[in-house]
Design an enzyme around this catalytic site. Structure first.
Site, PDB file in Angstrom:
ATOM      1  N   THR A  14       0.944  -1.176  -0.124  1.00  0.00           N
ATOM      2  CA  THR A  14      -0.095  -0.235  -0.185  1.00  0.00           C
ATOM      3  C   THR A  14       1.088   1.214  -0.008  1.00  0.00           C
ATOM      4  O   THR A  14       0.513   2.222  -0.476  1.00  0.00           O
ATOM      5  CB  THR A  14      -0.952   0.027   1.267  1.00  0.00           C
ATOM      6  OG1 THR A  14      -1.873  -1.104   1.079  1.00  0.00           O
ATOM      7  CG2 THR A  14      -1.898   1.221   1.182  1.00  0.00           C
ATOM      8  N   THR A  97       1.609  -4.130   4.369  1.00  0.00           N
ATOM      9  CA  THR A  97       1.486  -4.479   5.882  1.00  0.00           C
ATOM     10  C   THR A  97       0.992  -6.120   5.960  1.00  0.00           C
ATOM     11  O   THR A  97       0.999  -6.416   7.069  1.00  0.00           O
ATOM     12  CB  THR A  97       0.568  -3.609   6.422  1.00  0.00           C
ATOM     13  OG1 THR A  97      -0.859  -3.606   5.688  1.00  0.00           O
ATOM     14  CG2 THR A  97       0.814  -2.259   6.495  1.00  0.00           C
ATOM     15  N   ASP A  98       0.226  -6.425   4.944  1.00  0.00           N
ATOM     16  CA  ASP A  98      -0.583  -7.458   5.331  1.00  0.00           C
ATOM     17  C   ASP A  98       0.663  -8.989   5.493  1.00  0.00           C
ATOM     18  O   ASP A  98       0.056  -9.820   6.466  1.00  0.00           O
ATOM     19  CB  ASP A  98      -1.523  -8.119   4.224  1.00  0.00           C
ATOM     20  CG  ASP A  98      -2.400  -6.957   4.111  1.00  0.00           C
ATOM     21  OD1 ASP A  98      -2.615  -6.397   4.914  1.00  0.00           O
ATOM     22  OD2 ASP A  98      -3.012  -7.089   2.910  1.00  0.00           O
TER      23      ASP A  98
HETATM   24  C1  SIN Z   1      -0.997  -2.894   2.909  1.00  0.00           C
HETATM   25  O1  SIN Z   1       0.049  -2.709   2.644  1.00  0.00           O
HETATM   26  O2  SIN Z   1      -1.616  -2.260   3.907  1.00  0.00           O
HETATM   27  C2  SIN Z   1      -1.992  -4.016   2.358  1.00  0.00           C
HETATM   28  C3  SIN Z   1      -1.689  -4.301   1.045  1.00  0.00           C
HETATM   29  C4  SIN Z   1      -0.223  -5.074   1.109  1.00  0.00           C
HETATM   30  O3  SIN Z   1      -0.001  -5.773   2.164  1.00  0.00           O
HETATM   31  O4  SIN Z   1       0.425  -5.097   0.207  1.00  0.00           O
END
Ligand code: SIN
Length: 326
Positions: A14, A97-98
């Site tokens: 993200t 983040t995932d």
């Molecule tokens: C994010 O980064 O918050 C969600 C998408 C990902 O993990 O690439």
């Protein structure tokens, strides 16, 4: 004299996401903005770098839900290559983040002790780069601050002003900018106006990896380890289906991690299916689906069963895969 360097490895997420509207924080495509452009958009970066040279390399450009072994290996190799240069002060990795916690833990287990003397810092964002108020630029600045702090070492994650250890960091919120948590341990430090306020030592002895997994970069078969969860009414069908399909699969099942209820418990039917799996040579690791705490054992486990104290199911899977490869 060679100047010190900070290397940033981009993997997408993200933080590099783009939406069609600045007010859209969820309907974006992750992994769109390249790492050089992302770094170029961070205000105050040159001050924060304290004269260090900034080098960037795009390792991948993905949504981290698609993260997997090939990008992990590419990251581990890139870290090794850059850290062989003694003028590299630190490595930053921009990541979704995932699955950030899995990549951080993988690197924690696979980088050598010498490599872990300098910080390898994962950072991320919950809002895309196109948001009205993106959190990525601040997280990158904070990560650079931690990178250049003399006390930093090991694999760390920096998000929303908190510094987490790879062993403890876990995504805890689906939407909020402060999305990460370190469970019972708490964050290692806070970043405040360009200063790091440490609450704990960056890598206490008890958190040092017991063994470092040297990976064969050749055509190695990555052991297949799946995760199943126990829940009310779960039964044994998933475990039995996995084992039955394994015999004919190109990549046979080598391990099952159970996200058990409470202290790693499973229902009676699942227990007997798991014992059957273990008897056929599949390793079974018990973890808990609880967000905090780890499985605490008092007696012997059935043959072929193990636990990894303090590790979540996804981290236990990383550890078991590496053990099966060793
Ligand atoms: C994010 O980064 O918050 C969600 C998408 C990902 O993990 O690439």
């Amino acid at each position: 004299m060679t100047s010190r360097k900070v290397v940033v490895l981009g993997t997408g997420g993200t933080i590099a996401g783009r939406a069609s509207s600045g007010s859209d924080n969820v309907g974006y495509k992750a992994g769109e903005v390249n790492i050089a452009d992302l770094l170029g958009a961070v205000p105050g970066m040159s001050d924060r770098l304290q004269g260090c040279e900034l080098i960037s390399e795009q390792i991948a450009q993905i949504d981290s839900k698609d993260m997997g072994w090939s990008v992990w290996l590419a990251l581990q190799q890139a870290c090794g290559r850059h850290l062989a240069d003694q003028s590299v002060a630190a490595i930053l990795i921009t990541h979704g983040t995932d699955t950030l916690e899995e990549t951080a833990f993988f690197l924690h287990l696979c980088l050598s002790e010498a490599e872990r003397c300098r910080p390898v810092i994962l950072t991320c964002a919950m809002r895309p780069a196109t948001a009205l108020t993106p959190d990525g630029p601040q997280n990158i600045l904070d990560a650079v601050t931690v990178a250049l702090d003399s006390r930093s070492s090991g694999v760390l994650a920096v998000c929303a002003g908190a510094v987490h250890a790879a062993q403890h960091v876990q995504k805890a919120h689906t939407y909020r900018v402060d999305a990460f948590d370190s469970g019972d341990t708490g964050p290692l430090a806070w970043v405040e106006e360009g200063q790091v306020r440490w609450c704990q030592s960056p890598l206490p002895a008890e958190d040092k990896p017991k063994s470092v997994y040297a990976l064969d970069t050749g055509a190695v078969q990555v052991p297949r380890v799946e995760i199943v969860m126990n829940y009310a009414g779960a039964g044994d069908s998933l475990v039995r289906a996995l084992c039955a399909a394994s015999a004919a699969a190109a990549s046979p099942l080598k391990g099952i991690v159970v996200a058990g209820t409470g202290n790693g418990t499973v229902n009676a039917d699942m227990q007997s299916a798991l014992e059957h799996a273990a008897a056929s040579g599949i390793q079974v690791a018990l973890s808990s689906r609880c967000a905090k705490g780890g499985v605490v054992c008092s007696g012997a486990l059935p043959l072929g069963f193990r636990t990894y104290p303090g590790l979540s199911a996804v981290k236990a899977r990383v550890q078991l895969m590496l053990e099966l490869m060793a």
